[in-house]
Design a protein around this motif. Structure first.
Motif, PDB file in Angstrom:
ATOM      1  N   ARG A 136       0.808  -1.226   0.000  1.00 43.77           N
ATOM      2  CA  ARG A 136       0.000   0.000   0.000  1.00 43.77           C
ATOM      3  C   ARG A 136       0.840   1.276   0.000  1.00 43.77           C
ATOM      4  NH1 ARG A 136      -4.504  -2.356   3.942  1.00 43.77           N
ATOM      5  NH2 ARG A 136      -5.558  -3.622   2.378  1.00 43.77           N
ATOM      6  N   ILE A 137       2.149   1.140  -0.151  1.00 45.18           N
ATOM      7  CA  ILE A 137       2.995   2.330  -0.285  1.00 45.18           C
ATOM      8  C   ILE A 137       2.692   2.957  -1.641  1.00 45.18           C
ATOM      9  CG2 ILE A 137       5.371   3.172  -0.567  1.00 45.18           C
ATOM     10  CD1 ILE A 137       4.849   2.516   2.307  1.00 45.18           C
ATOM     11  N   GLU A 138       2.372   4.244  -1.602  1.00 47.96           N
ATOM     12  CA  GLU A 138       2.026   4.976  -2.825  1.00 47.96           C
ATOM     13  C   GLU A 138       2.734   6.323  -2.829  1.00 47.96           C
ATOM     14  OE1 GLU A 138      -2.244   5.092  -2.486  1.00 47.96           O
ATOM     15  OE2 GLU A 138      -2.453   3.094  -3.408  1.00 47.96           O
ATOM     16  N   GLU A 139       2.583   7.040  -3.911  1.00 51.51           N
ATOM     17  CA  GLU A 139       3.244   8.336  -4.051  1.00 51.51           C
ATOM     18  C   GLU A 139       2.927   9.290  -2.900  1.00 51.51           C
ATOM     19  OE1 GLU A 139       5.851  11.122  -5.161  1.00 51.51           O
ATOM     20  OE2 GLU A 139       5.743   9.052  -5.864  1.00 51.51           O
ATOM     21  N   PRO A 140       1.695   9.354  -2.393  1.00 54.36           N
ATOM     22  CA  PRO A 140       1.456  10.252  -1.240  1.00 54.36           C
ATOM     23  C   PRO A 140       2.309   9.906  -0.011  1.00 54.36           C
ATOM     24  CG  PRO A 140      -0.630   9.675  -2.268  1.00 54.36           C
ATOM     25  CD  PRO A 140       0.435   8.816  -2.926  1.00 54.36           C
ATOM     26  N   ASP A 141       2.673   8.647   0.154  1.00 47.04           N
ATOM     27  CA  ASP A 141       3.546   8.263   1.267  1.00 47.04           C
ATOM     28  C   ASP A 141       4.947   8.841   1.071  1.00 47.04           C
ATOM     29  OD1 ASP A 141       1.591   6.515   2.611  1.00 47.04           O
ATOM     30  OD2 ASP A 141       1.848   5.281   0.805  1.00 47.04           O
ATOM     31  N   ARG A 142       5.448   8.743  -0.150  1.00 46.63           N
ATOM     32  CA  ARG A 142       6.768   9.330  -0.433  1.00 46.63           C
ATOM     33  C   ARG A 142       6.695  10.854  -0.352  1.00 46.63           C
ATOM     34  NH1 ARG A 142       6.404   4.758  -3.635  1.00 46.63           N
ATOM     35  NH2 ARG A 142       5.381   5.889  -5.328  1.00 46.63           N
ATOM     36  N   GLN A 143       5.589  11.428  -0.826  1.00 46.44           N
ATOM     37  CA  GLN A 143       5.441  12.882  -0.787  1.00 46.44           C
ATOM     38  C   GLN A 143       5.383  13.391   0.647  1.00 46.44           C
ATOM     39  OE1 GLN A 143       5.762  14.899  -3.508  1.00 46.44           O
ATOM     40  NE2 GLN A 143       5.942  16.452  -1.890  1.00 46.44           N
ATOM     41  N   ALA A 144       4.791  12.613   1.540  1.00 43.35           N
ATOM     42  CA  ALA A 144       4.757  13.018   2.951  1.00 43.35           C
ATOM     43  C   ALA A 144       6.172  13.128   3.506  1.00 43.35           C
ATOM     44  CB  ALA A 144       3.933  12.027   3.766  1.00 43.35           C
ATOM     45  N   LEU A 145       7.054  12.238   3.073  1.00 44.61           N
ATOM     46  CA  LEU A 145       8.456  12.332   3.500  1.00 44.61           C
ATOM     47  C   LEU A 145       9.121  13.566   2.895  1.00 44.61           C
ATOM     48  CD1 LEU A 145       9.597   8.603   3.376  1.00 44.61           C
ATOM     49  CD2 LEU A 145       9.270  10.020   5.406  1.00 44.61           C
ATOM     50  N   ARG A 146       8.848  13.823   1.627  1.00 49.77           N
ATOM     51  CA  ARG A 146       9.413  15.030   0.993  1.00 49.77           C
ATOM     52  C   ARG A 146       8.919  16.280   1.718  1.00 49.77           C
ATOM     53  NH1 ARG A 146       7.648  12.152  -3.853  1.00 49.77           N
ATOM     54  NH2 ARG A 146       9.462  11.052  -4.693  1.00 49.77           N
ATOM     55  N   ASP A 147       7.618  16.308   2.035  1.00 48.84           N
ATOM     56  CA  ASP A 147       7.041  17.455   2.730  1.00 48.84           C
ATOM     57  C   ASP A 147       7.666  17.645   4.116  1.00 48.84           C
ATOM     58  OD1 ASP A 147       5.407  17.784   0.510  1.00 48.84           O
ATOM     59  OD2 ASP A 147       3.612  16.954   1.491  1.00 48.84           O
ATOM     60  N   ALA A 148       8.139  16.554   4.698  1.00 51.77           N
ATOM     61  CA  ALA A 148       8.790  16.620   6.012  1.00 51.77           C
ATOM     62  C   ALA A 148      10.259  17.037   5.905  1.00 51.77           C
ATOM     63  CB  ALA A 148       8.685  15.274   6.715  1.00 51.77           C
ATOM     64  N   GLY A 149      10.769  17.148   4.676  1.00 57.73           N
ATOM     65  CA  GLY A 149      12.137  17.613   4.488  1.00 57.73           C
ATOM     66  C   GLY A 149      13.119  16.571   4.004  1.00 57.73           C
ATOM     67  N   PHE A 150      12.638  15.374   3.697  1.00 58.29           N
ATOM     68  CA  PHE A 150      13.514  14.328   3.182  1.00 58.29           C
ATOM     69  C   PHE A 150      13.609  14.412   1.665  1.00 58.29           C
ATOM     70  CE2 PHE A 150      12.057  12.321   7.186  1.00 58.29           C
ATOM     71  CZ  PHE A 150      13.293  12.068   7.757  1.00 58.29           C
ATOM     72  N   GLY A 151      14.802  14.156   1.143  1.00 59.59           N
ATOM     73  CA  GLY A 151      14.993  14.064  -0.297  1.00 59.59           C
ATOM     74  C   GLY A 151      14.796  12.631  -0.760  1.00 59.59           C
ATOM     75  N   ASP A 152      14.804  12.447  -2.059  1.00 56.87           N
ATOM     76  CA  ASP A 152      14.594  11.110  -2.597  1.00 56.87           C
ATOM     77  C   ASP A 152      15.683  10.132  -2.153  1.00 56.87           C
ATOM     78  OD1 ASP A 152      12.265  11.981  -3.728  1.00 56.87           O
ATOM     79  OD2 ASP A 152      12.882  11.657  -5.802  1.00 56.87           O
ATOM     80  N   ARG A 153      16.918  10.585  -2.024  1.00 58.11           N
ATOM     81  CA  ARG A 153      17.978   9.700  -1.531  1.00 58.11           C
ATOM     82  C   ARG A 153      17.714   9.303  -0.081  1.00 58.11           C
ATOM     83  NH1 ARG A 153      23.161   7.258  -2.091  1.00 58.11           N
ATOM     84  NH2 ARG A 153      23.066   5.973  -0.220  1.00 58.11           N
ATOM     85  N   ASP A 154      17.170  10.226   0.705  1.00 60.87           N
ATOM     86  CA  ASP A 154      16.820   9.900   2.089  1.00 60.87           C
ATOM     87  C   ASP A 154      15.713   8.841   2.131  1.00 60.87           C
ATOM     88  OD1 ASP A 154      18.558  12.009   2.817  1.00 60.87           O
ATOM     89  OD2 ASP A 154      16.897  13.445   2.735  1.00 60.87           O
ATOM     90  N   ILE A 155      14.743   8.978   1.242  1.00 60.68           N
ATOM     91  CA  ILE A 155      13.645   8.007   1.168  1.00 60.68           C
ATOM     92  C   ILE A 155      14.209   6.634   0.819  1.00 60.68           C
ATOM     93  CG2 ILE A 155      11.520   7.374  -0.049  1.00 60.68           C
ATOM     94  CD1 ILE A 155      11.050  10.467  -0.370  1.00 60.68           C
TER      95      ILE A 155
END
Length: 188
Positions: A136-155
């Protein structure tokens, strides 16, 4: 192995290759013990090498995630999976790295109650979802991390640490791996 470390009848390779024996000696010197998970892996040196390389890369290698944050992920995943070995070992690491025994216990007992930054809570929520419902991991889950200040490498790093501990939790559970007794009293 002088004590039974798992429910399986496993024996280490004998003699250990020099590089493996040296690695274990360094662990003893730096940690004051050889983690049982490493002792168990000496049953197969290729697996030992792969395990140690992956662990060292993910937990000690270059990352924008701090060592504490990576340990927080390990404990959160292990809490969900109820992995006694990893909760004991990595709970001790969280207590040690944070200097806060309460944080270690919060993550072990109920990671949602942990007093962490909003960014760290977003990271733990993602690791928890990846553990509980990976499909159930979807783009909004990754976007929530980006919104929190994480970059794609951090994800990428968050996902890899969570994935690694989901794997090790399952191996520890399947074999009834015993944690080192010393972990129980560390950093309290």
């Amino acid at each position: 192995m002088t004590e039974r470390l798992t429910a399986l009848d496993l024996a280490p390779v004998e003699p250990l290759p020099d590089r493996t024996a040296k690695y274990l000696a360094i662990c003893e010197e730096k940690l004051g013990l050889v983690p049982n998970v490493l002792q168990v892996h000496t049953v197969d040196i290729a697996q030992f090498d792969a395990f140690a390389a992956m662990y060292n890369t993910l937990m000690l290698g270059e990352s924008r995630l701090t060592k504490l944050e990576r340990e927080m992920i390990a404990v959160t995943v292990s809490s969900i999976n109820r992995c006694f070995y990893c909760l004991t070992a990595h709970g001790a690491a969280v207590r040690d790295l944070s200097g806060n025994p309460v944080l270690g216990e919060q993550l072990v007992m109920n990671w949602r109650t942990a007093e962490v930054t909003p960014q760290q809570m977003a990271m733990l929520r993602f690791a928890a979802k990846l553990t509980e419902t990976p499909d159930r991991i979807e783009e909004p889950d990754r976007q929530a991390l980006r919104d929190a200040g994480f970059g794609d490498r951090d994800i990428w790093d968050i996902a890899n640490v969570a994935g690694f501990f989901n794997m090790t939790n399952r191996v520890a559970a399947a074999t009834e791996m015993a944690p080192n007794a010393e972990y129980h009293s560390q950093a309290r």
